[in-house]
Every structure is written in structure tokens, then in C-alpha cells.
Scaffold this active site. Sequence first.
Site, PDB file in Angstrom:
ATOM      1  CD  GLU A  19      -2.957  -1.132   0.286  1.00  9.59           C
ATOM      2  OE1 GLU A  19      -3.080  -0.148  -0.475  1.00  9.59           O
ATOM      3  OE2 GLU A  19      -3.660  -2.151   0.178  1.00  9.59           O
ATOM      4  CG  ASN A  67      -0.728   5.410  -0.883  1.00  5.53           C
ATOM      5  OD1 ASN A  67      -1.598   5.131  -1.700  1.00  5.53           O
ATOM      6  ND2 ASN A  67      -0.963   5.499   0.424  1.00  5.53           N
ATOM      7  NE  ARG A 104      -5.023   3.217  -6.323  1.00  7.11           N
ATOM      8  CZ  ARG A 104      -4.479   2.017  -6.237  1.00  7.11           C
ATOM      9  NH1 ARG A 104      -4.451   1.221  -7.277  1.00  7.11           N
ATOM     10  NH2 ARG A 104      -3.980   1.606  -5.108  1.00  7.11           N
TER      11      ARG A 104
END
Lengths: 111, 156
Positions: free
Chosen positions: B47, B51, B105
Site C-alpha cells: 500500500e 501510494n 483507486r
Amino acid sequence: MEHSFTITGTTLTVHLPSEIDHHSSRQLCQETDRLIQRRNIRRILFDFHDVSFMDSSGIGMILGRYKTMRFLGGTVMAVNVGERMQRVLTLAGVYKVIDIYEGAPEQSRLL
Amino acid sequence: MQQNEMRLEFDSRSCNEAFARVTVAAFMTQLNPTLEEVADVKTAVSEAVTNAIIHGYEGRVEKITISCQIEGEYLLVEVIDKGKGIADVKRAMEPLFTTKAECDRAGMGFAFMEAFMDTLDVQSAPDCGTTVRMSKRIARTETGSPQSRSFPAVQL
């Protein structure tokens, strides 16, 4: 393990790859969307049989296809979902909008 | 007390997401984690790195740094980018908030990091990049299989 697709009538089964992240989900989304457009798909079955890893990119992939199916009046299901993947899907609240099966539901229920 | 450290620098290409999480997973094996704990850390690292690639650098190829430390029973992971930074960290951390909804997303990145790690701290400012600090206690028991620790309810 790469992904693959099976189409039966208006049902598209997406055999998901072993790892679903931002990298692997991009191509998967594109190919799924192309099939939805061209083949009059009304139900998507995400088959988690081979999946050992999925992050939130996979959630975005599923929810994106769910939105398309809802717009078309269709449905989305997840089958062969193991313990880990259930935890990931539950955490993201995906079970609220799609049916999740530990195994594969009987063929009759899919018709 | 067990101590160890590693540092990893790599291009912000999406093909490195798997490389990054697997490397951190390999580093943490010396803490003798359960499969569940390894999966948790892999997800959180994935994650944070995603990002940095999507939001921090917005697809440009620059460098992401991961710094890992083992301090006793704790695994500390830092994921650092020098990208555009986050104007409102609190808002960015809200579940379902995303600035890139059109890219599918889900807005669940920080929520996943929070859920799968014990602590999460995000330092960021516009144009100054972002540092995500996470930690997880990998508790070792003296007896019993590692697996039994994950499901205490089952033992009752």
C-alpha cells in the site's frame, strides 16, 4: 500465475492471478472492461482460487467493475475466497455490495 | 535484544511493488513471524509503495527508499518518497478518500496500513515528499507452534 477469462452466456468468469496489486490489476481492469463492452456481460464471477496476495488495488478493481455491472443491471460475485482474502474483502466492506463464496456456488444458482 | 537494519532504494516503477514487499517479508523472517504476520506486513508495504508511485511521484520514475529496523520484538518499516507530498494528511487517511477515483483507486490504502500494522505515522508536506512509518510487534512464544498465536480463540 497469470489471469484468464471464461465466458458462459452473459457470465464472465475472471480467473484472478496469484498476486493482485496496482501493477497486476491495471491490465486486468483493461481486459475485463473490453470484454464487458464487447460481449454483453451481465454477471462477473471473480474466481479467487489462485490468489495468495491482494492489496487495496484489488478492492478498487472489484468495486470499479461492480459499478459498471450495477449501471448495466448486472451482478458481481466472488468465489473460492480463502480465509486471508475474506479478511481483506471484509475489511474493505466489499461483502456489502457483492456476494462472497468460500467455495464455488452450485451451477444452478448461477443461472 | 535482537537488532538489525536494512535500507533499500529502488525506482518508482509499478513492477517494483512486488519486489519491495517480498524483500521486507524476507527481512522479517528472522523474527520468526507467522504466515499471517508476513501477509499483513506485505500488504501494508504494498500500500505504501503504491501510494508513493501513484500519488507521490504521479507515475514519474524517481527513487523510493524503504528502511527497516528490527528492535527486539518489533519490526519498523519506513517508506520514503521525495514526491509531491500530501496537503491534508488527516483527510488523506480517511477511509474511501481518494484523489484518483478515475483510476479505480478505492481510497483504502492508509486504512489497510492501519489495519494490518500496529502503528502508523505519516509525515508529509506539499513538495517535500512523504514518509510513512509503520511498526508491528512480532511476538514469539517459547512453546507452541507459531500458528497457534494467530488464532487465540481456537485454543479456548
